[in-house]
Design a protein around this motif. Structure first.
Motif, PDB file in Angstrom:
ATOM      1  N   VAL A  75       0.844  -1.196   0.000  1.00 14.98           N
ATOM      2  CA  VAL A  75       0.000   0.000   0.000  1.00 14.98           C
ATOM      3  C   VAL A  75       0.879   1.245   0.000  1.00 14.98           C
ATOM      4  O   VAL A  75       1.814   1.356   0.788  1.00 14.98           O
ATOM      5  N   GLY A  76       0.562   2.207  -0.877  1.00 12.75           N
ATOM      6  CA  GLY A  76       1.399   3.386  -1.014  1.00 12.75           C
ATOM      7  C   GLY A  76       2.711   3.017  -1.686  1.00 12.75           C
ATOM      8  O   GLY A  76       3.797   3.396  -1.253  1.00 12.75           O
ATOM      9  N   CYS A  77       2.605   2.265  -2.773  1.00 13.98           N
ATOM     10  CA  CYS A  77       3.762   1.597  -3.372  1.00 13.98           C
ATOM     11  C   CYS A  77       4.699   2.537  -4.120  1.00 13.98           C
ATOM     12  O   CYS A  77       5.809   2.159  -4.456  1.00 13.98           O
ATOM     13  N   GLY A  78       4.255   3.774  -4.426  1.00 17.53           N
ATOM     14  CA  GLY A  78       5.115   4.668  -5.204  1.00 17.53           C
ATOM     15  C   GLY A  78       5.421   4.087  -6.564  1.00 17.53           C
ATOM     16  O   GLY A  78       4.523   3.703  -7.311  1.00 17.53           O
ATOM     17  N   ASN A  79       6.715   3.969  -6.891  1.00 17.76           N
ATOM     18  CA  ASN A  79       7.068   3.422  -8.207  1.00 17.76           C
ATOM     19  C   ASN A  79       7.112   1.907  -8.221  1.00 17.76           C
ATOM     20  O   ASN A  79       7.436   1.289  -9.228  1.00 17.76           O
ATOM     21  N   SER A  80       6.799   1.283  -7.074  1.00 10.94           N
ATOM     22  CA  SER A  80       6.668  -0.170  -6.933  1.00 10.94           C
ATOM     23  C   SER A  80       7.916  -0.958  -7.282  1.00 10.94           C
ATOM     24  O   SER A  80       7.853  -2.091  -7.729  1.00 10.94           O
ATOM     25  N   PHE A  81       9.064  -0.373  -7.036  1.00 12.93           N
ATOM     26  CA  PHE A  81      10.301  -1.132  -7.145  1.00 12.93           C
ATOM     27  C   PHE A  81      10.265  -2.347  -6.216  1.00 12.93           C
ATOM     28  O   PHE A  81      10.617  -3.461  -6.592  1.00 12.93           O
ATOM     29  N   LEU A  82       9.787  -2.138  -4.989  1.00 13.66           N
ATOM     30  CA  LEU A  82       9.723  -3.243  -4.035  1.00 13.66           C
ATOM     31  C   LEU A  82       8.735  -4.312  -4.495  1.00 13.66           C
ATOM     32  O   LEU A  82       8.986  -5.506  -4.349  1.00 13.66           O
ATOM     33  N   GLY A  83       7.601  -3.888  -5.071  1.00 16.61           N
ATOM     34  CA  GLY A  83       6.638  -4.845  -5.595  1.00 16.61           C
ATOM     35  C   GLY A  83       7.233  -5.710  -6.678  1.00 16.61           C
ATOM     36  O   GLY A  83       6.997  -6.926  -6.726  1.00 16.61           O
ATOM     37  N   ALA A  84       8.021  -5.120  -7.559  1.00 12.49           N
ATOM     38  CA  ALA A  84       8.671  -5.884  -8.628  1.00 12.49           C
ATOM     39  C   ALA A  84       9.674  -6.871  -8.044  1.00 12.49           C
ATOM     40  O   ALA A  84       9.775  -8.016  -8.506  1.00 12.49           O
ATOM     41  N   PHE A  85      10.407  -6.427  -7.022  1.00  9.61           N
ATOM     42  CA  PHE A  85      11.367  -7.337  -6.386  1.00  9.61           C
ATOM     43  C   PHE A  85      10.663  -8.536  -5.774  1.00  9.61           C
ATOM     44  O   PHE A  85      11.094  -9.678  -5.947  1.00  9.61           O
ATOM     45  N   LEU A  86       9.587  -8.293  -5.052  1.00  7.74           N
ATOM     46  CA  LEU A  86       8.856  -9.397  -4.430  1.00  7.74           C
ATOM     47  C   LEU A  86       8.294 -10.341  -5.491  1.00  7.74           C
ATOM     48  O   LEU A  86       8.346 -11.564  -5.341  1.00  7.74           O
ATOM     49  N   ALA A  87       7.768  -9.774  -6.580  1.00  6.93           N
ATOM     50  CA  ALA A  87       7.240 -10.609  -7.663  1.00  6.93           C
ATOM     51  C   ALA A  87       8.333 -11.462  -8.282  1.00  6.93           C
ATOM     52  O   ALA A  87       8.089 -12.602  -8.687  1.00  6.93           O
ATOM     53  N   SER A  88       9.544 -10.928  -8.353  1.00  2.38           N
ATOM     54  CA  SER A  88      10.666 -11.694  -8.918  1.00  2.38           C
ATOM     55  C   SER A  88      11.047 -12.874  -8.031  1.00  2.38           C
ATOM     56  O   SER A  88      11.743 -13.785  -8.474  1.00  2.38           O
ATOM     57  N   ASN A  89      10.602 -12.845  -6.771  1.00  2.86           N
ATOM     58  CA  ASN A  89      10.852 -13.944  -5.842  1.00  2.86           C
ATOM     59  C   ASN A  89       9.615 -14.824  -5.668  1.00  2.86           C
ATOM     60  O   ASN A  89       9.431 -15.467  -4.626  1.00  2.86           O
ATOM     61  N   ASP A  90       8.760 -14.811  -6.682  1.00  4.44           N
ATOM     62  CA  ASP A  90       7.593 -15.703  -6.745  1.00  4.44           C
ATOM     63  C   ASP A  90       6.514 -15.384  -5.731  1.00  4.44           C
ATOM     64  O   ASP A  90       5.718 -16.258  -5.370  1.00  4.44           O
ATOM     65  N   TYR A  91       6.455 -14.143  -5.270  1.00  3.17           N
ATOM     66  CA  TYR A  91       5.327 -13.711  -4.444  1.00  3.17           C
ATOM     67  C   TYR A  91       4.197 -13.233  -5.353  1.00  3.17           C
ATOM     68  O   TYR A  91       4.439 -12.715  -6.451  1.00  3.17           O
ATOM     69  N   ASP A  92       2.984 -13.439  -4.898  1.00  3.48           N
ATOM     70  CA  ASP A  92       1.795 -12.943  -5.596  1.00  3.48           C
ATOM     71  C   ASP A  92       1.531 -11.536  -5.067  1.00  3.48           C
ATOM     72  O   ASP A  92       0.992 -11.354  -3.975  1.00  3.48           O
ATOM     73  N   VAL A  93       1.919 -10.520  -5.845  1.00  3.01           N
ATOM     74  CA  VAL A  93       1.971  -9.137  -5.362  1.00  3.01           C
ATOM     75  C   VAL A  93       0.870  -8.285  -5.969  1.00  3.01           C
ATOM     76  O   VAL A  93       0.627  -8.329  -7.183  1.00  3.01           O
ATOM     77  N   THR A  94       0.222  -7.492  -5.123  1.00  4.96           N
ATOM     78  CA  THR A  94      -0.686  -6.438  -5.564  1.00  4.96           C
ATOM     79  C   THR A  94      -0.146  -5.114  -5.044  1.00  4.96           C
ATOM     80  O   THR A  94       0.160  -4.990  -3.853  1.00  4.96           O
TER      81      THR A  94
END
Length: 220
Positions: A57-76
């Protein structure tokens, strides 16, 4: 269920950033204090994340979201300006998020809305991230209530925020003077709020069914 981000560490996040040459706000400014702050947040997230389904929540540019997705997390990822962006913040647009997915060969879900207003239907999350977010909303208790309703059993809410132990009142609000804030994408948004320990714990304890693990300084 994966416990405590056992396959991730801060070094992995930095390597991911460098590999894909991602520009990330504070980390791309020559400001050691801001860099240390961001690394602190990531270290805390890596130690405490649970499960596979994550809401940032409040992801900004979602760099962290992309990182988590690259580690096989299901990210929103969720932020209020992902659709229309904010002047001077091109990395906060939905088009940028889609480009980021292509660049990093990742996939995550994108929501342009406020968490307290969005209809998630029956969707639930194992971990919800509010990293440097809670100070930017006027509706802290509504946000916390919404997070509780979005948890899977034993869900985890990770919050980081600014603290000021020298203040003698509950919290200090600082509202922006920029006229853009009157735009509909900023409803309920405040530029900054700095909490005292008592003020933050008062807000968190307003939801007695949350089990609070409070840490006043984050490890690097």
């Amino acid at each position: 269920m994966q416990e405590q981000g056992e396959n991730m560490n801060v070094g992995d996040i930095i390597n991911f950033k460098n590999k894909h040459q991602i520009q990330y706000g504070e980390l791309d400014k020559n400001n050691p204090k801001l860099i240390s702050k961001k690394i602190n947040e990531w270290a805390y997230m890596c130690m405490n994340i649970r499960g596979k389904k994550i809401l940032d929540v409040g992801c900004g540019n979602s760099f962290l979201g992309a990182f988590l997705a690259s580690n096989d997390y299901d990210v929103t990822i969720l932020d209020s300006w992902l659709k229309d962006g904010w002047s001077g913040y091109c990395e906060g647009t939905e088009d940028y998020q889609k480009q980021l997915m292509e660049t990093t060969n990742t996939k995550f879900n994108i929501i342009s809305d406020f968490i307290e207003y969005h209809d998630f239907k029956d969707e639930k999350f194992d971990t919800i991230l509010l990293l440097c977010f809670i100070e930017h909303t006027q509706h802290e208790k509504n946000v916390l209530e919404k997070c509780f309703n979005l948890f899977t059993p034993n869900g985890v809410l990770i919050i980081t925020t600014e603290m000021d132990k020298n203040m003698n009142h509950i919290y200090r609000k600082q509202y922006p003077s920029d006229k853009k804030v009157s735009n509909s994408i900023f409803k309920g948004f405040t530029l900054n709020r700095v909490y005292t320990e008592a003020g933050l714990l008062d807000i968190l304890s307003s939801l007695p069914y949350l089990q609070i693990n409070y840490i006043d300084s984050l490890p690097i």
